[in-house]
Design an enzyme around this catalytic site. Structure first.
Site, PDB file in Angstrom:
ATOM      1  N   LYS A  33      57.111  10.609  21.911  1.00 34.95           N
ATOM      2  CA  LYS A  33      56.437  11.200  21.273  1.00 34.95           C
ATOM      3  C   LYS A  33      55.742  12.475  21.944  1.00 34.95           C
ATOM      4  CE  LYS A  33      52.291   8.362  21.385  1.00 34.95           C
ATOM      5  NZ  LYS A  33      51.428   9.390  22.318  1.00 34.95           N
ATOM      6  N   THR A  34      55.522  12.147  23.317  1.00 38.09           N
ATOM      7  CA  THR A  34      54.651  13.118  24.025  1.00 38.09           C
ATOM      8  C   THR A  34      55.633  14.370  24.249  1.00 38.09           C
ATOM      9  OG1 THR A  34      53.470  11.516  25.066  1.00 38.09           O
ATOM     10  CG2 THR A  34      53.608  13.319  26.143  1.00 38.09           C
ATOM     11  N   ASP A 225      47.464  13.512  18.396  1.00 40.24           N
ATOM     12  CA  ASP A 225      48.196  12.459  19.080  1.00 40.24           C
ATOM     13  C   ASP A 225      47.421  11.306  18.637  1.00 40.24           C
ATOM     14  OD1 ASP A 225      50.137  11.264  20.327  1.00 40.24           O
ATOM     15  OD2 ASP A 225      49.305  11.669  22.359  1.00 40.24           O
ATOM     16  N   GLU A 226      47.918  10.104  18.645  1.00 37.29           N
ATOM     17  CA  GLU A 226      47.409   8.634  18.335  1.00 37.29           C
ATOM     18  C   GLU A 226      46.524   8.601  17.119  1.00 37.29           C
ATOM     19  OE1 GLU A 226      48.864   6.444  20.280  1.00 37.29           O
ATOM     20  OE2 GLU A 226      49.037   6.974  22.328  1.00 37.29           O
ATOM     21  N   GLN A 256      50.630   0.090  16.464  1.00 37.83           N
ATOM     22  CA  GLN A 256      49.593   0.239  17.722  1.00 37.83           C
ATOM     23  C   GLN A 256      48.279   0.730  17.368  1.00 37.83           C
ATOM     24  OE1 GLN A 256      51.978   1.902  21.430  1.00 37.83           O
ATOM     25  NE2 GLN A 256      53.505   2.457  19.883  1.00 37.83           N
ATOM     26  N   ARG A 614      55.077  -2.648  26.444  1.00 39.00           N
ATOM     27  CA  ARG A 614      54.805  -1.878  28.028  1.00 39.00           C
ATOM     28  C   ARG A 614      55.928  -2.293  28.784  1.00 39.00           C
ATOM     29  NH1 ARG A 614      52.893   1.687  25.679  1.00 39.00           N
ATOM     30  NH2 ARG A 614      53.365   0.376  23.963  1.00 39.00           N
TER      31      ARG A 614
END
Length: 777
Positions: A33-34, A225-226, A256, A614
Site C-alpha cells: 500500500k505504501t 494512510d491507515e 488491522q 509481521r
C-alpha cells in the site's frame, strides 16, 4: 512516470491511475500500500497537480519521511519538498501555528507531552485537595483525552448530565472541575496537549468558515494512510477539508484496526462508502511479505470475525515453513526457549539479531524475554520503553529551551526554576503560583514584576528571581540570531546543568552527561538537515516542534542489529523474517479485559492477525502452562487463536496436552503444609534417568497426535549423569544461568559436581545429575 506504474501489479495500478473523486483502497497485510500511495502522489504531480495542493496524512513521521524520499526519487527533491505530508498531529500543528491567534493562542505555543500533562493534572488535584487514590492523574488524563477525541469540550461536559452522573458513580464527582482547570491552565501557559492539536483544529475549521475555505482550496487532493485507525476527531477534520472537491483517497485494512482503546473507530472505514457519493473501491489482496503458510493461517483466524469488509488475501510466495507452536511449563521456560531458538538460528544459519522480533500483548511480558536474552549474550532493544526524550536530564534541557520560546510555559518553568539549585525553594514557587492564579497571569509575568507585587519575599529571593528572568531573556536574544545548536550548547553551560551532573561521579551521572552530549549531536544533525528545507534555518522553534511530535518508532538508534522486543500494537507496519508471538494464553491474549463483548474480542483477533502477518518466513507461537501474575503462579490454557488455525499450517514442537488439568474444588490451604521430612520417600531405581528428562516430557499415554519423531542425535549436546565427557575448560550453556566455563569437576557417580563460572551470576557448583548442560565449546 510510466516506468514506475508498470512496476505495479494490475490491482495496484487502478487506484494510482484514477485522478479525481472519492476512493477507498482496502489493502491487505504486505500488499504494497505504501508503494501505491507513493506512486499515486507522484502520478498526480506528473499530471499537473501542484505539490502545494496535495495533503498526505500518515500515522508516523517515519512513514511520512520514507514516502517523501520515494516520491523525491521519482519527481525530484525540489517538488517533493512542497508536499504537505506528515502525521495528523504534525500537519495540524503547522496549521494551528499559522492560525493560533484566532483561538487566542500564541503562534509559539508549547506542545505538552503526557508527562507535562500528568504534572499539570497532579498539581491541580493537589491544589483542590482531592484524594490521589481516587483521582489518579493517569486515569484523569485518560478520561480527558477520551473527551477531547470525542469532541466533548468543557462546555459540552457540563451540558451532559449522563457524563457527570457516570463520573459521580465512579466516585469522581469533581471530574468536570479538574477538566476545566486543566484546560484553563494550559491556555494560560500557552500550551496544547496532543489531543488539543485535533480538537483545536476542529474548533478552528468550524468557528471560522474563511479558514476552512482557505484550506479546502489549498488541499484539493487528500490521501489518508491507515484510515482504519482514525478517531472521531480526525474523521471530522478529513470530512471537512475534503467537502469541497471530494478528491479523497483513503487506504487501510479493517483487519488491522487495533486502536479502539485510544479512540480509533473501525466504522470510519466500514462506512466510507456512505459518506461520499460514487465511491470507487479497490482491493489489494496479494501479499508480497509472507509465506503461503503464514498468509493462509492468518486468513483462517480473521475469517472468524463477523464485522469485516470482504477480501481474499493471497500470495504467490512459496509455502514456507509451518508455523511452530511451543508449549512451556512457565514463562521463564518460555523465555529460555525463545532465546535458545534465536541462538541456534544465528549459529546454524548465520542470521542477524535484527532479523528476529518478539511480540507480546503487554509490556510486563518483556522481563522473562530480557532475562533469557541477556544470559545468551543476545543484544536486544525494547520499543515503547523510556523514550530518549523522556529521560530526566533531557527533559531538563528541553524545559529551558521551551521557556526560551514560550516563557508562559508553567510546567517547564516549575521544573527548572531551582534546578540546578539557585535558592528558589518550594515555598517561593507556591507564592508565585498563587499570585499568578490571582492575577490571571503566568508565573513568568509575575516574576517580571516581582518588585511591584507584595509577596512577602526577602530581597535576596527577589534578586534570585530577577537573575532567573534575565537569564531566560538573554537566551531569547541569542535565539533571534543563532541556530538551535548554538543556543542549546550555550544554555547547557550557562545554566550549570552539565556542571551539576559532573559532581556526580557515578556511572549513572556520566551516562546523563553522555545523553546531553547525544542531544547536542541530534540538534547539530537537525540544524544541518534543515539547510536543505526551503525557508528553514535550523531555529530552535523548528527543532522543538520536531521533538514534541516524535514517537519511539520514529527514532533511529544507530544500531539495528538487535532483537526487537515490542507490544503487538507497536509492531503494526513493521516486518521481520522471524517473529515470536509469546504469551498466547486465554485471559492474556485474548486479554481478560477485552472479552466482554463481541467487538472487543474481534479487536483482539485483529491484533493477533497483525502479529502473525509481521512474519516473512517463520512464525513461532508460544504459550506457558503457568505464569506469574501479581506474584502468584496461576495455571494457563492455550489461546483460542491457536485453535482457530487449521492444523495443516502448524507444527507442534511438543505434544498437545490431553486437555485435562485438575482444578481443586476447595481451597487446599485449609490442610496446611506437609512436613516432608516425616515422609518415607521411595528411592529411584538405579538406571532410571531422573534428571535430564524435560519437565514437559510426555507421559507415554499422553495424546501424541502431533508429536514429530525426534532425531537420534537431538540430545547430543546435553550432559548428565551418564555423560563422562565433561572436562575443565568446557564452555557450557545452562537454561537458567546462561553461558559459562567449567572451572573444576569433582566427585563420582551420583555425587559428581561441576564448578562453573557463569558470565551472568558468577561461580556456581552444580550437581551433574540435575544440571541441564549443553556443551558449546
Amino acid at each position: 512516470m510510466q516506468k514506475y506504474i508498470s512496476q505495479l501489479n494490475e490491482a495496484q495500478q487502478l487506484p494510482v491511475l484514477q485522478k479525481d473523486g472519492p476512493m477507498i483502497v482496502i489493502a491487505g497485510a504486505g500488499s504494497g500500500k505504501t508503494r501505491v500511495l507513493t506512486v499515486r502522489i507522484a502520478n498526480l504531480m506528473s499530471q499537473g497537480v501542484d505539490a502545494f495542493n496535495i495533503l498526505s496524512l500518515t500515522f508516523t513521521n517515519k512513514a511520512a519521511r520514507e514516502m517523501k524520499k520515494r516520491i523525491a526519487d521519482i519527481v525530484g527533491n525540489n517538488e517533493a519538498k512542497n508536499l504537505w505530508m506528515g502525521t495528523f498531529h504534525s500537519v495540524f500543528a503547522k496549521i494551528l501555528r499559522s492560525e493560533a491567534d484566532k483561538l487566542g493562542y500564541p503562534s509559539n505555543f508549547t506542545i505538552y507531552d503526557s508527562q507535562d500533562s500528568l504534572r499539570c493534572i497532579g498539581g491541580i488535584i493537589k491544589e483542590m485537595q482531592l484524594d490521589k487514590e481516587i483521582y489518579k492523574p493517569k486515569q484523569i488524563l485518560g478520561r480527558i483525552s477520551s473527551y477531547k477525541n470525542s469532541l466533548i469540550t468543557v462546555k459540552a461536559y457540563f451540558n451532559n448530565p449522563e457524563l457527570q452522573e457516570a463520573d459521580a458513580m465512579s466516585k469522581k464527582p469533581r471530574m468536570g472541575e479538574i477538566y476545566q482547570n486543566y484546560v484553563e491552565r494550559c491556555f494560560k501557559s500557552g500550551a496544547m496537549d496532543f489531543d488539543d492539536l485535533l480538537l483545536k483544529t476542529n474548533e478552528l475549521l468550524n468557528l471560522f468558515p474563511e479558514v476552512l475555505a482557505k484550506y479546502q482550496d489549498r488541499f484539493r487532493y487528500i490521501l489518508v494512510d491507515e484510515y482504519q485507525d482514525t478517531n472521531h476527531s480526525q474523521y471530522l477534520i478529513v470530512r471537512a477539508l475534503s467537502d469541497r472537491f471530494h478528491n479523497i483517497c483513503v487506504v487501510g485494512d479493517d483487519a488491522q484496526s487495533i486502536y479502539a482503546f485510544r479512540g480509533a473507530n473501525i466504522n470510519n472505514i466500514l462506512n466510507f462508502q456512505k459518506d461520499y457519493e460514487n465511491v470507487q473501491m479497490y482491493r489489494l489482496e496479494q501479499n508480497y511479505r509472507s509465506s503461503k503458510n503464514i498468509v493462509e493461517a492468518a486468513n483462517n483466524v480473521i475469517d472468524k470475525n463477523k464485522t469485516k469488509l470482504d477480501k481474499i488475501v493471497w500470495t504467490a510466495n512459496q509455502d514456507g515453513a509451518k508455523i511452530k507452536v511451543h508449549r512451556s511449563l512457565t514463562d521463564g521456560e518460555e523465555g529460555r526457549f525463545v532465546a535458545a531458538t534465536i541462538f541456534e538460528e544465528k549459529m546454524q544459519n548465520q542470521m542477524l539479531n535484527g532479523q528476529f522480533a518478539i511480540l507480546y500483548r503487554t509490556n510486563a511480558q518483556s522481563r522473562a524475554m530480557e532475562d533469557a536474552l541477556r544470559k545468551r549474550d543476545i543484544p536486544y532493544r525494547i520499543y515503547g520503553g523510556l523514550s530518549f526524550y523522556q529521560r530526566k536530564e533531557i527533559k531538563d534541557v528541553l524545559a529551558y529551551l521551551r521557556l526560551v520560546i514560550n516563557p508562559k510555559d508553567e510546567e517547564a518553568l516549575v521544573r527548572v526554576i531551582n534546578y540546578p539549585a539557585r535558592g528558589i525553594g518550594d515555598t517561593t514557587v507556591e507564592k508565585l503560583t498563587v499570585a499568578a492564579n490571582h492575577y490571571k497571569r503566568s508565573i513568568f509575568e509575575v516574576m517580571e514584576h516581582i518588585d511591584k507585587i507584595d509577596l512577602k519575599l526577602n530581597s535576596g529571593t527577589k534578586a534570585k528571581l530577577n537573575d532567573f528572568v534575565m537569564m531566560i531573556k538573554s537566551f531569547q536574544v541569542i535565539n533571534e540570531n543563532q541556530d538551535a545548536f548554538f543556543l542549546t550548547e550555550h544554555v547547557t553551560k550557562k545554566t550549570g546543568l552539565v556542571q551539576e551532573l559532573k559532581k556526580d561521579g557515578t556511572p549513572e551521572g556520566i551516562a546523563k552527561i553522555e545523553n546531553i552530549e547525544e542531544l547536542l549531536n541530534g540538534i547539530k544533525d537537525f540544524t544541518e538537515g534543515q539547510v536543505e528545507i526551503d525557508g528553514a534555518r535550523g531555529a530552535l522553534a523548528e527543532f522543538m516542534e520536531d521533538v514534541a511530535l516524535v514517537t519511539d518508532l520514529d527514532k533511529d538508534t544507530g544500531d539495528d542489529d538487535r532483537v526487537a522486543l515490542m507490544t503487538i500494537h507497536l509492531a503494526k507496519g513493521l516486518e521481520f523474517p522471524h517473529v515470536f508471538v509469546v504469551g498466547l494464553e486465554e485471559d492474556l491474549f485474548p486479554s481478560a479485559m477485552s472479552m466482554n463483548t463481541r467487538s472487543e474480542l474481534e479487536e483482539e483477533r485483529r491484533l493477533f492477525y497483525v502479529a502473525l502477518t509481521r512474519a516473512e518466513h517463520q512464525a513461532y507461537l508460544t504459550y506457558a502452562q503457568s505464569r506469574y501474575r501479581w506474584g502468584k503462579l496461576v495455571d494457563s490454557e492455550p489461546s483460542r487463536f491457536i485453535e482457530e488455525i487449521d492444523d495443516q499450517y502448524l507444527e507442534y514442537l511438543n505434544p498437545v496436552d490431553s486437555g485435562y488439568r485438575y482444578k481443586p474444588v476447595m481451597d487446599i490451604d485449609v490442610f496446611g503444609d506437609i512436613d516432608k521430612s516425616k515422609l518415607r520417600l521411595a528411592k529411584p531405581k538405579m538406571g532410571t534417568p531422573p534428571a535430564n528428562l524435560k519437565s514437559d516430557q510426555p507421559n507415554p499415554s499422553a495424546n501424541v497426535r502431533k508429536l514429530k519423531p525426534m532425531s537420534s542425535n537431538s540430545n547430543s549436546g546435553s550432559a548428565n549423569l551418564f555423560d563422562s565427557n565433561l572436562a575443565s575448560g568446557n564452555i557450557v550453556m545452562h537454561e537458567r544461568f546462561g553461558k559459562g566455563q567449567i572451572v573444576n569437576i569433582e566427585g563420582i557417580g551420583a555425587d559428581k559436581k561441576a564448578e562453573i563460572r557463569f558470565d551472568v551470576g558468577g561461580l556456581k557448583k552444580l550437581l551433574l545429575r540435575f544440571a541441564k548442560l549443553e556443551v558449546i565449546g
